[in-house]
Design an enzyme around this catalytic site. Structure first.
Site, PDB file in Angstrom:
ATOM      1  N   TYR A 296       0.642  -1.139   0.132  1.00  0.00           N
ATOM      2  CA  TYR A 296      -0.102  -0.133  -0.063  1.00  0.00           C
ATOM      3  C   TYR A 296       0.971   1.185   0.132  1.00  0.00           C
ATOM      4  O   TYR A 296       1.782   1.345   0.887  1.00  0.00           O
ATOM      5  CB  TYR A 296      -0.875  -0.053   1.148  1.00  0.00           C
ATOM      6  CG  TYR A 296      -2.083  -0.907   1.077  1.00  0.00           C
ATOM      7  CD1 TYR A 296      -2.204  -1.719   0.048  1.00  0.00           C
ATOM      8  CD2 TYR A 296      -2.876  -1.286   2.171  1.00  0.00           C
ATOM      9  CE1 TYR A 296      -3.216  -2.649  -0.164  1.00  0.00           C
ATOM     10  CE2 TYR A 296      -3.750  -2.253   2.184  1.00  0.00           C
ATOM     11  CZ  TYR A 296      -4.013  -3.007   1.036  1.00  0.00           C
ATOM     12  OH  TYR A 296      -5.036  -4.145   0.940  1.00  0.00           O
TER      13      TYR A 296
ATOM     14  N   SER B   2      -5.593 -13.999   1.191  1.00  0.00           N
ATOM     15  CA  SER B   2      -6.274 -13.196   0.377  1.00  0.00           C
ATOM     16  C   SER B   2      -6.228 -13.369  -0.992  1.00  0.00           C
ATOM     17  O   SER B   2      -5.112 -13.677  -1.572  1.00  0.00           O
ATOM     18  CB  SER B   2      -5.926 -11.769   0.666  1.00  0.00           C
ATOM     19  OG  SER B   2      -6.773 -10.564  -0.031  1.00  0.00           O
ATOM     20  N   ASN B   3      -7.631 -13.310  -1.659  1.00  0.00           N
ATOM     21  CA  ASN B   3      -7.465 -13.663  -3.236  1.00  0.00           C
ATOM     22  C   ASN B   3      -7.306 -14.983  -3.503  1.00  0.00           C
ATOM     23  O   ASN B   3      -6.696 -15.247  -4.572  1.00  0.00           O
ATOM     24  CB  ASN B   3      -6.669 -12.532  -3.803  1.00  0.00           C
ATOM     25  CG  ASN B   3      -7.153 -11.155  -3.591  1.00  0.00           C
ATOM     26  OD1 ASN B   3      -8.455 -10.707  -3.580  1.00  0.00           O
ATOM     27  ND2 ASN B   3      -6.185 -10.431  -3.045  1.00  0.00           N
TER      28      ASN B   3
ATOM     29  N   GLY C 218     -14.999  -0.324  -4.395  1.00  0.00           N
ATOM     30  CA  GLY C 218     -14.124   0.702  -4.446  1.00  0.00           C
ATOM     31  C   GLY C 218     -14.635   2.148  -4.468  1.00  0.00           C
ATOM     32  O   GLY C 218     -14.224   3.381  -5.143  1.00  0.00           O
TER      33      GLY C 218
ATOM     34  N   GLN D  24      -9.601 -13.086   2.592  1.00  0.00           N
ATOM     35  CA  GLN D  24     -10.000 -11.695   2.276  1.00  0.00           C
ATOM     36  C   GLN D  24     -10.300 -11.683   0.776  1.00  0.00           C
ATOM     37  O   GLN D  24      -9.286 -11.356  -0.020  1.00  0.00           O
ATOM     38  CB  GLN D  24      -8.785 -10.661   2.588  1.00  0.00           C
ATOM     39  CG  GLN D  24      -9.164  -9.041   2.484  1.00  0.00           C
ATOM     40  CD  GLN D  24      -8.402  -8.228   2.965  1.00  0.00           C
ATOM     41  OE1 GLN D  24      -8.166  -7.426   2.149  1.00  0.00           O
ATOM     42  NE2 GLN D  24      -7.724  -8.345   4.159  1.00  0.00           N
TER      43      GLN D  24
ATOM     44  N   LEU E 146     -17.477  -1.209  -0.995  1.00  0.00           N
ATOM     45  CA  LEU E 146     -18.346  -0.185  -1.653  1.00  0.00           C
ATOM     46  C   LEU E 146     -18.206  -0.313  -3.224  1.00  0.00           C
ATOM     47  O   LEU E 146     -18.392   0.541  -3.902  1.00  0.00           O
ATOM     48  CB  LEU E 146     -18.370   1.013  -1.278  1.00  0.00           C
ATOM     49  CG  LEU E 146     -18.610   1.501   0.138  1.00  0.00           C
ATOM     50  CD1 LEU E 146     -18.226   2.676   0.766  1.00  0.00           C
ATOM     51  CD2 LEU E 146     -19.742   1.098   0.735  1.00  0.00           C
TER      52      LEU E 146
HETATM   53  P1  NAP Z   1     -14.407   0.915  -0.506  1.00  0.00           P
HETATM   54  O1  NAP Z   1     -15.059   1.142   0.716  1.00  0.00           O
HETATM   55  O2  NAP Z   1     -15.203  -0.215  -1.491  1.00  0.00           O
HETATM   56  O3  NAP Z   1     -14.026   2.238  -1.275  1.00  0.00           O
HETATM   57  C1  NAP Z   1     -13.615   3.391  -0.512  1.00  0.00           C
HETATM   58  C2  NAP Z   1     -13.518   4.694  -1.496  1.00  0.00           C
HETATM   59  O4  NAP Z   1     -14.820   5.014  -1.710  1.00  0.00           O
HETATM   60  C3  NAP Z   1     -12.600   5.718  -1.003  1.00  0.00           C
HETATM   61  O5  NAP Z   1     -11.620   6.216  -2.097  1.00  0.00           O
HETATM   62  C4  NAP Z   1     -13.653   6.533  -0.474  1.00  0.00           C
HETATM   63  O6  NAP Z   1     -13.203   8.031  -0.721  1.00  0.00           O
HETATM   64  C5  NAP Z   1     -14.673   6.279  -1.545  1.00  0.00           C
HETATM   65  N1  NAP Z   1     -16.108   6.732  -1.217  1.00  0.00           N
HETATM   66  C6  NAP Z   1     -16.817   7.858  -1.984  1.00  0.00           C
HETATM   67  N2  NAP Z   1     -18.066   7.983  -1.184  1.00  0.00           N
HETATM   68  C7  NAP Z   1     -17.937   7.283  -0.035  1.00  0.00           C
HETATM   69  C8  NAP Z   1     -18.882   7.168   1.236  1.00  0.00           C
HETATM   70  N3  NAP Z   1     -20.081   7.933   1.276  1.00  0.00           N
HETATM   71  N4  NAP Z   1     -18.257   6.627   2.468  1.00  0.00           N
HETATM   72  C9  NAP Z   1     -17.279   5.757   2.066  1.00  0.00           C
HETATM   73  N5  NAP Z   1     -16.367   5.842   1.104  1.00  0.00           N
HETATM   74  C10 NAP Z   1     -16.718   6.654   0.090  1.00  0.00           C
HETATM   75  O7  NAP Z   1     -12.869   0.272  -0.161  1.00  0.00           O
HETATM   76  P2  NAP Z   1     -11.551  -0.044  -1.019  1.00  0.00           P
HETATM   77  O8  NAP Z   1     -10.749   1.607  -0.430  1.00  0.00           O
HETATM   78  O9  NAP Z   1     -11.632  -0.333  -2.225  1.00  0.00           O
HETATM   79  O10 NAP Z   1     -10.924  -0.924  -0.037  1.00  0.00           O
HETATM   80  C11 NAP Z   1     -10.888  -1.115   1.206  1.00  0.00           C
HETATM   81  C12 NAP Z   1      -9.777  -1.832   1.940  1.00  0.00           C
HETATM   82  O11 NAP Z   1      -9.888  -3.210   1.607  1.00  0.00           O
HETATM   83  C13 NAP Z   1      -8.474  -1.380   1.803  1.00  0.00           C
HETATM   84  O12 NAP Z   1      -8.130  -0.166   2.331  1.00  0.00           O
HETATM   85  C14 NAP Z   1      -7.434  -2.538   2.024  1.00  0.00           C
HETATM   86  O13 NAP Z   1      -7.357  -2.643   3.226  1.00  0.00           O
HETATM   87  C15 NAP Z   1      -8.649  -3.664   1.524  1.00  0.00           C
HETATM   88  N6  NAP Z   1      -8.226  -4.065  -0.052  1.00  0.00           N
HETATM   89  C16 NAP Z   1      -7.733  -5.194  -0.134  1.00  0.00           C
HETATM   90  C17 NAP Z   1      -7.360  -5.936  -1.353  1.00  0.00           C
HETATM   91  C18 NAP Z   1      -6.895  -7.118  -1.445  1.00  0.00           C
HETATM   92  O14 NAP Z   1      -6.323  -7.519  -2.420  1.00  0.00           O
HETATM   93  N7  NAP Z   1      -6.534  -7.886  -0.471  1.00  0.00           N
HETATM   94  C19 NAP Z   1      -7.482  -4.882  -2.335  1.00  0.00           C
HETATM   95  C20 NAP Z   1      -8.372  -3.769  -2.249  1.00  0.00           C
HETATM   96  C21 NAP Z   1      -8.558  -3.190  -1.208  1.00  0.00           C
HETATM   97  P3  NAP Z   1     -12.940   8.822   0.642  1.00  0.00           P
HETATM   98  O15 NAP Z   1     -11.678   8.403   1.290  1.00  0.00           O
HETATM   99  O16 NAP Z   1     -13.082  10.342   0.063  1.00  0.00           O
HETATM  100  O17 NAP Z   1     -14.132   8.638   1.777  1.00  0.00           O
END
Ligand code: NAP
Length: 304
Positions: free
Chosen positions: A61, A163-164, A219, A185, A217
């Site tokens: 990250y 994960s994956n 992404g 995960q 969500l």
């Molecule tokens: P997500 O919750 O699907 O998307 C978050 C994104 O949505 C942020 O950029 C956020 O922006 C935006 N967003 C827009 N409106 C929002 C609202 N009302 N509430 C919340 N978010 C909003 O999650 P993700 O960031 O893609 O992934 C979450 C976590 O999963 C990562 O941090 C990581 O720990 C994990 N992950 C793991 C893998 C893997 O391969 N294992 C891959 C991807 C992610 P703002 O920050 O401006 O709110």
């Protein structure tokens, strides 16, 4: 209409004795936008203050395609170093095994180095959960298992997750491990529903694994849906969100949490108030009818 049970205040991480919050906060996007240590500390506190004590990061990250590997861990490490005592307030998870541009390496020597490097960047003696980020199909699972069991025996890692992984890769690794895997995960969201029907969540329940949902969500797509399908899923969530006085995104987390596998959504927002708001997901009640309405919207075709 009968209601599904509310999520518990805490969950066990797999079959371990580690208690985690039923919702987690992820730091994929932490080392972005010039975020300072003080900014990062505010986000950590926003999560902890809301009772979200399960924190997920990874060594990759911060990597932007050319540089930044380790930056999110290092930033969190500086937060932890600046505030002694914070470490004990969280269950800390990280991941490794993606080594750009290779792209994956799970040879025992690499894994040992990856874990040591993560601990150094995080400025901690151990992590509570260490996960293989993506499987390296060129390392025999017996070799991977040896390196992971060594990491647990050395006290650097309390528990292990993946994960994956595919439905076949997971039991292949589990077969060679002395320690039980505690988590898996995959990507899960109301827009990414494969797990509900492809057996991955059933496997998690059968193995006693806690499923951690990445990108709950989609992404961020659920917050601003564009396609007809995404809009239909958002509308099904909105029906419940409006009735219960929560936002659509909170409703999305709670939809995942209503599944009997005990899915823990990993909030991806790096915004203090949105992180804190996530905790409202614990109070959303689902009926079978409402829950399946979201699934059907995501499938795009009726249930058989
Ligand atoms: P997500 O919750 O699907 O998307 C978050 C994104 O949505 C942020 O950029 C956020 O922006 C935006 N967003 C827009 N409106 C929002 C609202 N009302 N509430 C919340 N978010 C909003 O999650 P993700 O960031 O893609 O992934 C979450 C976590 O999963 C990562 O941090 C990581 O720990 C994990 N992950 C793991 C893998 C893997 O391969 N294992 C891959 C991807 C992610 P703002 O920050 O401006 O709110």
């Amino acid at each position: 209409m009968s209601e599904l049970p509310l999520p518990p205040a805490t969950r066990r991480l797999g079959l371990s004795d580690i208690e985690v919050s039923p919702i987690a906060w992820g730091m994929w996007r932490l080392a972005e936008n010039g975020r300072t240590v003080a900014d990062a500390a505010k986000l950590v506190h926003a999560a902890l203050d809301a009772g979200i004590t399960f924190l997920d990061t990874a060594d990759i990250y911060g990597f932007d395609g050319t540089s930044g590997f380790g930056d999110a861990e290092a930033l969190l490490g500086e937060v932890l170093a600046a505030e002694p005592g914070l470490r004990d307030k969280m269950v800390l998870a990280t991941k490794g095994g993606i080594l750009p541009p290779l792209p994956y390496d799970q040879s025992p020597d690499y894994l040992k180095k990856a874990i040591d490097d993560s601990l150094r960047r995080l400025q901690v003696d151990s992590v509570d959960l260490w996960q293989i980020h993506r499987p390296d199909i060129l390392t025999h699972p017996q070799e991977v298992a040896r390196a992971l069991d060594d990491a647990v025996a050395s006290g650097k890692v309390r528990t292990l997750g993946v994960s994956n992984f595919t439905m076949f890769q997971l039991p292949a690794l589990a077969k060679f491990l002395d320690n039980k895997l505690v988590s898996t995960q995959p990507e899960i969201s109301p827009l990414r529903i494969d797990c509900f029907e492809n057996g991955q969540l059933d496997q998690a329940m059968a193995f006693g694994l806690t499923p951690l949902a990445w990108s709950p969500l989609g992404g961020g797509r659920l917050a601003a849906p564009e396609t007809a399908r995404d809009k239909a899923v958002a509308a099904a969530l909105d029906t419940v969100a409006e009735a219960q006085g929560v936002s659509r995104t909170v409703c999305a987390y709670s939809w995942l949490m209503a599944h009997p596998a005990g899915i823990i959504p990993i909030i991806g927002s790096q915004n203090e108030s949105r992180i804190a708001e996530g905790a409202e997901a614990l109070k959303v009640r689902w009926t079978r009818q409402d829950w399946y309405a979201v699934l059907v919207a995501a499938r795009g075709v009726p249930l058989p």
